[in-house]
Design an enzyme around this catalytic site. Structure first.
Site, PDB file in Angstrom:
ATOM      1  N   TYR A 130       0.699  -1.111   0.014  1.00 53.97           N
ATOM      2  CA  TYR A 130       0.428   0.149   0.334  1.00 53.97           C
ATOM      3  C   TYR A 130       1.325   1.517   0.081  1.00 53.97           C
ATOM      4  O   TYR A 130       1.719   1.742   0.661  1.00 53.97           O
ATOM      5  CB  TYR A 130      -0.860  -0.131   1.137  1.00 53.97           C
TER       6      TYR A 130
ATOM      7  N   HIS B  54       6.444  -0.888   0.947  1.00 53.51           N
ATOM      8  CA  HIS B  54       5.901   0.629   0.627  1.00 53.51           C
ATOM      9  C   HIS B  54       6.990   0.054  -0.929  1.00 53.51           C
ATOM     10  O   HIS B  54       7.732   0.254  -0.767  1.00 53.51           O
ATOM     11  CB  HIS B  54       6.191   1.928   0.710  1.00 53.51           C
TER      12      HIS B  54
END
Length: 334
Positions: free
Chosen positions: A260, A310
């Protein structure tokens, strides 16, 4: 009615209109500027149907000048959650719950209802003004801010948006002194000034419950790690980042890279959707290629690119592309 009386009535009416207009103008001008940020946001999607609707040299919503940007930028998805738009689609809810899985998550609707009994449950918005150029400084936490001396430039924006820890004391010359909006999640929360608007990014239902607890009883002390049980913040200045918008950022802008988006990238996209002109500071590595925070002495601190959550390289490349296309101004520091 005699002519002199009619003239007096017309004069009185004109004077009344002038006084009314002046009063409204001054009440608008001296209102708390931080309110503009979220009063303005939703009307971007409703009002900006054509380019040039701001006083900047180039407005963010000029979509016809770049097909790449126009393909990704969706004005209809609102970045902030309210009681009215809090219902998530099944697809969005399942995706959002998967981000930071909970063994026994609480009822989402009940958590939302309890939260909006504590913080503002709606956002009042005003129409975009073509006479105004709303400028935003998005201030990341990169070590490249050390010695950059961007402080005055950062503070010159209408809105200064920081994220996570982001200390300013002792770093004023490089990072500025003002903070109108501070983006956090529970694991990165700090105390806020009373005039700072808090923007919570929730990655799970427990995050919504934590915000309730942090503003009241302080009973939640652990999520997937220890968190501060209470924070100093103005509950009338708390906003919630929409999970629907979070999913949109992940799919449209990052094309599903990483698990995400990072807080920094989510903050950048928030600014792109609510500001006319965006300046970005403190993103990326320093001049030696190190990814760390400006307040850390350890150049290996932060380890942003190696979290496994990430995709730091992809996010940074998208950020650079936005700068190349003149959608943002990027200051790379030292």
């Amino acid at each position: 009615m005699s002519l002199p009386k009619r003239k007096k009535i017309r004069t009185f009416g004109l004077l009344f209109c002038v006084i009314t207009f002046t009063t409204l103008l001054f009440s608008y001008t001296f209102r708390d500027p931080s309110l503009y940020f979220f009063k303005y946001a939703f009307h971007l999607s409703d009002s900006f149907s054509s380019k040039g609707l701001c006083a900047c040299q180039q407005c963010m919503v000029q979509l016809d000048d770049d097909p790449w940007f126009a393909e990704r930028f969706n004005q209809s998805i609102h970045p902030l959650m309210t009681r009215e738009n809090s219902v998530l689609s099944d697809e969005t809810f399942k995706w959002w719950q998967w981000l930071q899985s909970e063994n026994q998550p609480a009822n989402f609707s009940e958590a939302v209802e309890e939260l909006f009994q504590l913080i503002p449950d709606e956002v009042l918005y005003m129409d975009a003004s073509p006479e105004r150029c709303r400028t935003c400084s998005v201030v990341g936490n990169s070590g490249n801010l050390k010695g950059a001396k961007y402080g005055k430039l950062i503070d010159s924006s209408d809105f200064i948006i920081r994220m996570n820890q982001a200390p300013t004391t002792g770093y004023e010359e490089d990072v500025g002194t003002k903070t109108t909006h501070h983006v956090i999640y529970p694991e990165s929360a700090i105390d806020m000034e009373n005039n700072t608007t808090v923007v919570l990014i929730p990655f799970k239902t427990l995050d919504l419950q934590w915000m309730i607890s942090a503003l009241t009883t302080g009973t939640i002390k652990h999520t997937y790690m220890p968190v501060v049980p209470k924070i100093k913040a103005n509950k009338d200045k708390v906003l919630i980042y929409s999970p629907t918008f979070l999913k949109y950022v992940y799919e449209s802008w990052l094309e599903n890279h990483g698990r995400y988006p990072s807080t920094g990238f989510l903050t950048l996209l928030l600014a792109i959707h609510i500001c006319d002109e965006v300046s970005v500071f403190g993103f990326g590595a320093d001049q030696d290629g190190n990814w760390h925070h400006y307040w850390e002495n350890n150049i290996l601190g932060g380890a942003f690119r190696h979290t496994g959550v990430h995709d730091g390289d992809y996010e940074y490349n998208v950020t650079l592309l936005l700068a190349d296309k003149h959608k943002i101004r990027m200051f790379k520091g030292r």
